[in-house]
Design a protein around this motif. Structure first.
Motif, short mmCIF file in Angstrom:
data_model
loop_
_atom_site.label_atom_id
_atom_site.label_comp_id
_atom_site.label_asym_id
_atom_site.label_seq_id
_atom_site.Cartn_x
_atom_site.Cartn_y
_atom_site.Cartn_z
N GLY A 191 0.78 -1.23 0.00
CA GLY A 191 0.00 0.00 0.00
C GLY A 191 0.81 1.28 0.00
O GLY A 191 0.36 2.32 0.45
N LYS A 192 2.03 1.21 -0.55
CA LYS A 192 2.91 2.39 -0.58
C LYS A 192 3.25 2.82 -2.00
O LYS A 192 4.13 3.65 -2.21
CB LYS A 192 4.21 2.08 0.17
CG LYS A 192 4.04 1.74 1.64
CD LYS A 192 5.37 1.40 2.25
CE LYS A 192 5.24 0.99 3.73
NZ LYS A 192 6.55 0.63 4.32
N PRO A 234 -4.18 3.96 -9.92
CA PRO A 234 -4.92 4.26 -8.69
C PRO A 234 -4.22 3.79 -7.42
O PRO A 234 -4.56 4.24 -6.32
CB PRO A 234 -6.25 3.52 -8.88
CG PRO A 234 -6.40 3.38 -10.36
CD PRO A 234 -5.00 3.17 -10.86
N TYR A 235 -3.26 2.89 -7.56
CA TYR A 235 -2.56 2.35 -6.40
C TYR A 235 -1.18 2.98 -6.22
O TYR A 235 -0.36 2.47 -5.43
CB TYR A 235 -2.44 0.83 -6.54
CG TYR A 235 -3.79 0.18 -6.76
CD1 TYR A 235 -4.65 -0.08 -5.69
CD2 TYR A 235 -4.21 -0.16 -8.04
CE1 TYR A 235 -5.90 -0.65 -5.90
CE2 TYR A 235 -5.46 -0.75 -8.25
CZ TYR A 235 -6.30 -0.97 -7.18
OH TYR A 235 -7.54 -1.54 -7.38
N GLY A 236 -0.93 4.04 -6.94
CA GLY A 236 0.35 4.74 -6.80
C GLY A 236 1.52 4.03 -7.44
O GLY A 236 2.67 4.28 -7.08
N ILE A 237 1.23 3.15 -8.39
CA ILE A 237 2.29 2.39 -9.05
C ILE A 237 2.47 2.91 -10.48
O ILE A 237 1.53 2.92 -11.27
CB ILE A 237 1.97 0.88 -9.08
CG1 ILE A 237 1.86 0.35 -7.64
CG2 ILE A 237 3.04 0.11 -9.86
CD1 ILE A 237 1.36 -1.07 -7.54
N ARG A 238 3.68 3.36 -10.76
CA ARG A 238 4.00 3.88 -12.09
C ARG A 238 4.69 2.79 -12.92
O ARG A 238 5.48 2.01 -12.38
CB ARG A 238 4.93 5.09 -11.99
CG ARG A 238 4.34 6.26 -11.22
CD ARG A 238 5.25 7.48 -11.24
NE ARG A 238 6.50 7.26 -10.53
CZ ARG A 238 7.67 7.08 -11.10
NH1 ARG A 238 7.79 7.03 -12.43
NH2 ARG A 238 8.77 6.90 -10.38
N VAL A 239 4.38 2.74 -14.22
CA VAL A 239 4.99 1.75 -15.12
C VAL A 239 5.43 2.45 -16.40
O VAL A 239 4.60 3.08 -17.08
CB VAL A 239 4.02 0.61 -15.46
CG1 VAL A 239 4.74 -0.48 -16.25
CG2 VAL A 239 3.39 0.03 -14.19
N ASN A 240 6.69 2.35 -16.72
CA ASN A 240 7.25 2.96 -17.93
C ASN A 240 8.20 1.98 -18.62
O ASN A 240 8.60 0.97 -18.04
CB ASN A 240 8.03 4.23 -17.57
CG ASN A 240 7.15 5.34 -17.04
OD1 ASN A 240 6.36 5.92 -17.78
ND2 ASN A 240 7.27 5.64 -15.76
N SER A 241 8.58 2.31 -19.85
CA SER A 241 9.59 1.50 -20.53
C SER A 241 10.66 2.38 -21.12
O SER A 241 10.45 3.57 -21.38
CB SER A 241 8.96 0.66 -21.66
OG SER A 241 8.64 1.46 -22.79
N VAL A 242 11.85 1.80 -21.28
CA VAL A 242 12.94 2.46 -21.99
C VAL A 242 13.21 1.65 -23.25
O VAL A 242 13.16 0.42 -23.24
CB VAL A 242 14.21 2.58 -21.13
CG1 VAL A 242 14.03 3.65 -20.07
CG2 VAL A 242 14.57 1.25 -20.48
N ASN A 243 13.49 2.36 -24.33
CA ASN A 243 13.61 1.73 -25.65
C ASN A 243 14.88 2.22 -26.33
O ASN A 243 14.91 3.31 -26.90
CB ASN A 243 12.38 2.05 -26.49
CG ASN A 243 11.10 1.55 -25.86
OD1 ASN A 243 10.64 0.45 -26.15
ND2 ASN A 243 10.50 2.34 -24.97
N MET A 244 15.92 1.41 -26.25
CA MET A 244 17.22 1.83 -26.74
C MET A 244 17.54 1.29 -28.13
O MET A 244 17.00 0.27 -28.55
CB MET A 244 18.32 1.42 -25.77
CG MET A 244 18.39 -0.05 -25.44
SD MET A 244 17.15 -0.60 -24.24
CE MET A 244 17.52 0.43 -22.84
#
Length: 327
Positions: A191-192, A234-244
């Protein structure tokens, strides 16, 4: 009309309708100096715990080292025990905290073991980098042998075999799915909030000649990134990608050997090689040594995206590609 077409062709071949080399006007070309491998931001990740799939070496390994320097606890999950041991040893020698769990991202039990180890050892899981990936259906530490491994290497769709396609998809796409699924559960329970970064590729943003499984799997990786960002915001979780684009790693070294071997075998072909229509990023093309990106340059962006400095960033497919996808 013929003269106009000829002029247009010459202009295009010379670099564009209006392009003139800057040095023609008295300016000198300048190479961009790569990031110092020793650079880091002190205490930026103090007390946080990150799981890194494919963290034994390459971009994953460099990110593990830098995160530890910035105060994080690191759990490396990889099939490569020797390389992982060396990375963990380096981190500990520098005063950092790191653990290694050997396993395969295709196996649910292995992935869960690494997540459980992170939580049991450090009390929580704050984020993850999913860096495990392959371009061919051969072991990451295999000795390259083009003739023996030909059926397992990248090849256009009409000639591609099931083992090649299935293996690359299983690791690069399904492996990311299984990793994210296991990583998200403790973050939700805690929950963080949290953060996940997936290493995809320019192959997840564009096509890449002769690499159907890699392209398909990396597009899937980016799809998982976007869906994860939508479902868990909504749960404070960020998701990203890096594309090299090309980065100095063992995978790129293998790819270079493969391209050279394939080119030699097909030297007499009269069919245009579509892979040669674009071979360098903007920065590599402009560099006097045509240098690739370094793992430390990639790690810098990843560590930023994992940090609170990127608090407003989620669902992003970041092109850490030296300008490859700009043209």
């Amino acid at each position: 009309m013929k003269a106009m077409r000829k002029l247009l062709g010459l202009l295009l071949l010379s670099g564009g309708l209006y392009a003139l080399p800057a040095h023609a006007e008295g300016y000198k070309p300048v190479d961009i100096k790569p990031l110092d491998p020793a650079f880091f931001v002190p205490k930026r990740h103090d007390g946080r715990t990150y799981m890194i799939t494919g963290g034994a070496r390459g971009i994953g390994g460099a990110t593990a080292v830098r995160l530890a320097r910035e105060g994080a606890n690191v759990v490396i999950f990889d099939v490569l025990a020797k390389d992982a041991a060396e990375t963990v040893a380096q981190i500990r020698q520098e005063g950092g905290k790191a653990e290694f769990v050997q396993g395969d991202v295709r196996k649910n039990a292995d992935v869960q073991k690494a997540v459980d180890h992170a939580v049991a050892t450090y009390g929580q899981l704050n984020g993850a980098l999913n860096a495990a990936g392959v371009m061919a259906a051969i072991s990451p530490d295999a000795v390259f042998d083009y003739q023996k491994q030909k059926s397992l290497l990248p090849t256009p769709i009409a000639d591609a075999g099931d083992e090649y396609f299935d293996t690359v998809m299983d690791i690069n796409a399904t492996g990311v799915f299984k990793s994210m699924r296991a990583q998200l559960k403790p973050m939700l329970k805690q929950g963080k909030g949290g953060v996940i970064i997936n290493i995809c590729s320019i192959a997840g943003l564009t096509g890449l000649a002769g690499n159907p499984a890699y392209v398909a799997s990396k597009h899937a990786c980016n799809g998982l990134t976007r869906n994860g960002a939508i479902d868990y915001a909504p749960y404070g979780i960020r998701v990203n990608s890096v594309n090299m684009a090309a980065t100095e790693t063992a995978m790129t070294d293998m790819a270079m050997k493969f391209v050279m071997a394939a080119s030699k075998e097909n030297a007499q072909s009269t069919v245009p090689n579509m892979g040669r229509t674009k071979t360098l990023s903007l920065l590599a093309y402009a560099d006097s040594n045509k240098r690739q990106a370094t793992v430390w340059e990639q790690a810098a962006v990843i560590c930023f995206l994992l940090s609170d400095e990127a608090s407003n960033l989620t669902g992003g497919l970041y092109a850490t590609d030296g300008g490859w996808t700009a043209y």
